[in-house]
Design an enzyme around this catalytic site. Structure first.
Site, PDB file in Angstrom:
ATOM      1  CB  THR A   1     -52.609  20.891 -76.556  1.00 47.63           C
ATOM      2  OG1 THR A   1     -53.989  20.691 -76.851  1.00 47.63           O
ATOM      3  CG2 THR A   1     -52.444  21.276 -75.094  1.00 47.63           C
TER       4      THR A   1
ATOM      5  CG  HIS B   1     -58.806  23.758 -82.198  1.00 49.85           C
ATOM      6  ND1 HIS B   1     -57.437  23.787 -82.337  1.00 49.85           N
ATOM      7  CD2 HIS B   1     -59.050  23.724 -80.866  1.00 49.85           C
ATOM      8  CE1 HIS B   1     -56.873  23.755 -81.146  1.00 49.85           C
ATOM      9  NE2 HIS B   1     -57.840  23.729 -80.227  1.00 49.85           N
TER      10      HIS B   1
ATOM     11  N   GLY C   1     -52.765  27.716 -73.318  1.00 47.74           N
ATOM     12  CA  GLY C   1     -52.822  26.262 -73.196  1.00 47.74           C
ATOM     13  C   GLY C   1     -53.129  25.555 -74.498  1.00 47.74           C
TER      14      GLY C   1
ATOM     15  CB  CYS D   1     -54.301  17.548 -91.103  1.00 42.98           C
ATOM     16  SG  CYS D   1     -54.136  19.317 -91.420  1.00 42.98           S
TER      17      CYS D   1
ATOM     18  CB  CYS E   1     -51.538  18.595 -88.350  1.00 41.81           C
ATOM     19  SG  CYS E   1     -52.970  19.346 -87.586  1.00 41.81           S
TER      20      CYS E   1
HETATM   21  P1  5GP Z   1     -56.412  23.257 -77.445  1.00 39.22           P
HETATM   22  O1  5GP Z   1     -55.881  22.971 -76.067  1.00 39.22           O
HETATM   23  O2  5GP Z   1     -55.315  23.176 -78.489  1.00 39.22           O
HETATM   24  O3  5GP Z   1     -57.182  24.543 -77.551  1.00 39.22           O
HETATM   25  O4  5GP Z   1     -57.483  22.133 -77.737  1.00 39.22           O
HETATM   26  C1  5GP Z   1     -57.166  20.895 -78.243  1.00 39.22           C
HETATM   27  C2  5GP Z   1     -58.316  19.983 -77.896  1.00 39.22           C
HETATM   28  O5  5GP Z   1     -58.232  18.845 -78.716  1.00 39.22           O
HETATM   29  C3  5GP Z   1     -58.318  19.490 -76.447  1.00 39.22           C
HETATM   30  O6  5GP Z   1     -59.530  19.875 -75.814  1.00 39.22           O
HETATM   31  C4  5GP Z   1     -58.170  17.976 -76.574  1.00 39.22           C
HETATM   32  O7  5GP Z   1     -58.951  17.258 -75.633  1.00 39.22           O
HETATM   33  C5  5GP Z   1     -58.651  17.719 -77.999  1.00 39.22           C
HETATM   34  N1  5GP Z   1     -58.007  16.589 -78.648  1.00 39.22           N
HETATM   35  C6  5GP Z   1     -56.681  16.311 -78.699  1.00 39.22           C
HETATM   36  N2  5GP Z   1     -56.463  15.196 -79.412  1.00 39.22           N
HETATM   37  C7  5GP Z   1     -57.676  14.764 -79.830  1.00 39.22           C
HETATM   38  C8  5GP Z   1     -58.102  13.647 -80.623  1.00 39.22           C
HETATM   39  O8  5GP Z   1     -57.312  12.823 -81.098  1.00 39.22           O
HETATM   40  N3  5GP Z   1     -59.439  13.516 -80.848  1.00 39.22           N
HETATM   41  C9  5GP Z   1     -60.348  14.405 -80.354  1.00 39.22           C
HETATM   42  N4  5GP Z   1     -61.633  14.181 -80.636  1.00 39.22           N
HETATM   43  N5  5GP Z   1     -59.977  15.473 -79.614  1.00 39.22           N
HETATM   44  C10 5GP Z   1     -58.665  15.644 -79.357  1.00 39.22           C
HETATM   45 ZN    ZN Z   2     -53.756  20.488 -89.438  1.00 43.51          ZN
END
Ligand code: 5GP
Ligand code: ZN
Length: 112
Positions: A96, A101, A94, A9, A6
């Protein structure tokens, strides 16, 4: 967490670099790589779980701890005038990254 494939993680383990703004033994806050506001932080617990629907008392305690820390962390990182917390849950929202988090958004007047 150690064997977890993940991305968050791996960030928590330091295997993937991130711009950390706060860390303790239970949680980590770092800058979102694609900020959707002037300030865009992500708060994660160091114990992996995907969704609020997987809540148990230990995870509820962790989330409670994270919420207790967030106000000061937000204020110290450019959100003195307010901020928005977002927890995306599932595909329609959405989501991802399936490690629960909390988005911390602020640093400017946010559009609704
Ligand atoms: P979700 O769409 O799942 O609520 O939010 C995931 C967030 O993680 C997105 O805003 C995306 O820009 C951020 N994100 C994805 N991969 C990474 C990463 O490798 N590093 C950081 N700092 N943020 C990430
Ligand atoms: Zn995790």
């Amino acid at each position: 967490m150690k064997d977890c494939n993940c991305i968050f993680c791996k960030i928590a383990d330091g295997k993937i670099p991130s711009a950390k703004v706060y860390e303790d033994d239970r949680m980590l806050v770092f800058k979102d790589i694609e900020p959707k506001a002037k300030v865009h932080l992500l708060a994660i617990g160091k114990d992996h779980f995907k969704l609020l629907s997987e809540m148990d008392s230990e995870r509820a305690e962790l989330l409670s701890y994270m919420f207790s820390k967030i106000p000061q962390i937000a204020e110290q990182n450019g959100c003195k005038n307010g901020y928005r917390l977002v927890i995306n849950q599932g595909d329609d929202a959405g989501q991802t990254v399936f490690h629960l988090h909390i988005h911390i958004l602020g640093g400017e007047q946010l559009p609704w």
